[in-house]
Design a protein around this motif. Structure first.
Motif, PDB file in Angstrom:
ATOM      1  N   GLU A   7       7.861   6.564 -26.666  1.00 21.66           N
ATOM      2  CA  GLU A   7       8.473   5.354 -26.085  1.00 21.66           C
ATOM      3  C   GLU A   7       8.312   5.349 -24.568  1.00 21.66           C
ATOM      4  N   ARG A   8       8.491   6.507 -23.964  1.00 16.03           N
ATOM      5  CA  ARG A   8       8.345   6.600 -22.513  1.00 16.03           C
ATOM      6  C   ARG A   8       6.922   6.222 -22.109  1.00 16.03           C
ATOM      7  N   PHE A   9       5.932   6.734 -22.842  1.00 12.12           N
ATOM      8  CA  PHE A   9       4.549   6.436 -22.497  1.00 12.12           C
ATOM      9  C   PHE A   9       4.188   4.972 -22.759  1.00 12.12           C
ATOM     10  N   LYS A  10       4.833   4.343 -23.709  1.00 10.39           N
ATOM     11  CA  LYS A  10       4.619   2.903 -23.901  1.00 10.39           C
ATOM     12  C   LYS A  10       5.068   2.151 -22.651  1.00 10.39           C
ATOM     13  N   CYS A  11       6.203   2.554 -22.093  1.00  6.17           N
ATOM     14  CA  CYS A  11       6.696   1.911 -20.866  1.00  6.17           C
ATOM     15  C   CYS A  11       5.783   2.207 -19.680  1.00  6.17           C
ATOM     16  N   THR A  12       5.340   3.457 -19.560  1.00 11.44           N
ATOM     17  CA  THR A  12       4.494   3.779 -18.416  1.00 11.44           C
ATOM     18  C   THR A  12       3.118   3.127 -18.535  1.00 11.44           C
ATOM     19  N   GLN A  13       2.677   2.855 -19.758  1.00 12.03           N
ATOM     20  CA  GLN A  13       1.421   2.118 -19.932  1.00 12.03           C
ATOM     21  C   GLN A  13       1.577   0.702 -19.356  1.00 12.03           C
ATOM     22  N   LYS A  14       2.732   0.092 -19.585  1.00 10.78           N
ATOM     23  CA  LYS A  14       2.995  -1.237 -19.027  1.00 10.78           C
ATOM     24  C   LYS A  14       3.005  -1.189 -17.511  1.00 10.78           C
ATOM     25  N   VAL A  15       3.591  -0.126 -16.952  1.00 11.44           N
ATOM     26  CA  VAL A  15       3.591   0.050 -15.499  1.00 11.44           C
ATOM     27  C   VAL A  15       2.149   0.178 -15.005  1.00 11.44           C
ATOM     28  N   GLY A  16       1.346   0.966 -15.699  1.00  7.79           N
ATOM     29  CA  GLY A  16      -0.052   1.147 -15.309  1.00  7.79           C
ATOM     30  C   GLY A  16      -0.837  -0.149 -15.351  1.00  7.79           C
ATOM     31  N   GLN A  17      -0.582  -0.960 -16.361  1.00 10.52           N
ATOM     32  CA  GLN A  17      -1.260  -2.247 -16.461  1.00 10.52           C
ATOM     33  C   GLN A  17      -0.843  -3.169 -15.323  1.00 10.52           C
ATOM     34  N   LEU A  18       0.448  -3.179 -15.007  1.00  7.64           N
ATOM     35  CA  LEU A  18       0.940  -4.000 -13.899  1.00  7.64           C
ATOM     36  C   LEU A  18       0.332  -3.545 -12.580  1.00  7.64           C
ATOM     37  N   LYS A  19       0.308  -2.230 -12.366  1.00  3.97           N
ATOM     38  CA  LYS A  19      -0.288  -1.706 -11.137  1.00  3.97           C
ATOM     39  C   LYS A  19      -1.762  -2.062 -11.040  1.00  3.97           C
ATOM     40  N   ALA A  20      -2.472  -1.942 -12.140  1.00  5.54           N
ATOM     41  CA  ALA A  20      -3.911  -2.245 -12.118  1.00  5.54           C
ATOM     42  C   ALA A  20      -4.153  -3.720 -11.816  1.00  5.54           C
ATOM     43  N   ARG A  21      -3.355  -4.592 -12.408  1.00  2.00           N
ATOM     44  CA  ARG A  21      -3.520  -6.044 -12.168  1.00  2.00           C
ATOM     45  C   ARG A  21      -3.301  -6.411 -10.712  1.00  2.00           C
ATOM     46  N   HIS A  22      -2.450  -5.647 -10.036  1.00  6.88           N
ATOM     47  CA  HIS A  22      -2.093  -5.990  -8.660  1.00  6.88           C
ATOM     48  C   HIS A  22      -2.636  -4.983  -7.644  1.00  6.88           C
ATOM     49  N   ASN A  23      -3.622  -4.194  -8.084  1.00  9.55           N
ATOM     50  CA  ASN A  23      -4.280  -3.214  -7.207  1.00  9.55           C
ATOM     51  C   ASN A  23      -3.298  -2.276  -6.502  1.00  9.55           C
ATOM     52  N   LEU A  24      -2.305  -1.829  -7.241  1.00  6.60           N
ATOM     53  CA  LEU A  24      -1.356  -0.854  -6.711  1.00  6.60           C
ATOM     54  C   LEU A  24      -1.861   0.554  -7.031  1.00  6.60           C
ATOM     55  N   PRO A  25      -1.504   1.530  -6.227  1.00  8.18           N
ATOM     56  CA  PRO A  25      -1.985   2.893  -6.482  1.00  8.18           C
ATOM     57  C   PRO A  25      -1.384   3.452  -7.782  1.00  8.18           C
ATOM     58  N   SER A  60      -0.218   6.367  -8.404  1.00  8.11           N
ATOM     59  CA  SER A  60       0.961   7.205  -8.209  1.00  8.11           C
ATOM     60  C   SER A  60       1.853   6.620  -7.125  1.00  8.11           C
ATOM     61  N   ASP A  61       3.116   7.013  -7.169  1.00  8.77           N
ATOM     62  CA  ASP A  61       4.101   6.560  -6.194  1.00  8.77           C
ATOM     63  C   ASP A  61       4.909   7.786  -5.773  1.00  8.77           C
ATOM     64  N   PHE A  90       4.595  17.740 -15.410  1.00 10.57           N
ATOM     65  CA  PHE A  90       3.558  17.636 -16.438  1.00 10.57           C
ATOM     66  C   PHE A  90       3.449  16.193 -16.936  1.00 10.57           C
ATOM     67  N   ILE A  91       4.575  15.579 -17.199  1.00  7.32           N
ATOM     68  CA  ILE A  91       4.590  14.189 -17.676  1.00  7.32           C
ATOM     69  C   ILE A  91       4.032  13.261 -16.604  1.00  7.32           C
ATOM     70  N   ILE A  92       4.460  13.447 -15.362  1.00 11.50           N
ATOM     71  CA  ILE A  92       3.991  12.600 -14.260  1.00 11.50           C
ATOM     72  C   ILE A  92       2.472  12.706 -14.115  1.00 11.50           C
ATOM     73  N   GLU A  93       1.943  13.923 -14.196  1.00 17.22           N
ATOM     74  CA  GLU A  93       0.482  14.096 -14.096  1.00 17.22           C
ATOM     75  C   GLU A  93      -0.234  13.313 -15.193  1.00 17.22           C
TER      76      GLU A  93
END
Length: 111
Positions: A42-60, A62-63, A94-97
């Motif tokens: 479930e956590r990775f499903k949420c972080t995938q959404k974050v990754g997609q949002l970041k990619a759409r808006h050219n965000l780095p 990592s934060d 490990f999860i963050i990486e």
């Protein structure tokens, strides 16, 4: 191969009552492990959404400030839960990486 919850190299060499108690405790551990796997999914499903949002808006991918705040929060939670904060930090790192690796891959796919 299927999982055998009673598998043990102690069978036949340990008092059956002790082995039963051990298997009972291990059953609880197995349930916790299953819960952890589903929570991580479930956590990775949420972080995938974050990754997609970041990619759409050219965000780095990592934060560092967010990661630092999360580690501080995790240390507090760990102390409250009587868990070694150093262990919890290693686990979170490990999860963050892995999340950052996914975010980089998503970013590459969006190009």
């Amino acid at each position: 191969m299927t999982y055998d919850s009673t598998a043990s190299s102690l069978t036949g060499t340990t008092d059956p009552a002790i082995l039963d108690e051990l298997l009972s405790i291990r059953s609880s551990i197995d349930n916790i492990d299953a819960t952890l796997v589903y929570l991580l999914a479930e956590r990775f499903k949420c972080t995938q959404k974050v990754g997609q949002l970041k990619a759409r808006h050219n965000l780095p991918p990592s934060d560092p400030e967010r990661e630092k705040a999360q580690i501080t929060r995790l240390h507090e939670l760990s102390r409250d839960a009587d868990l070694d904060p150093a262990f919890a930090e290693k686990f979170l790192n490990f999860i963050i990486e892995e999340v950052i690796r996914h975010h980089k891959a998503i970013s590459q796919e969006q190009r």
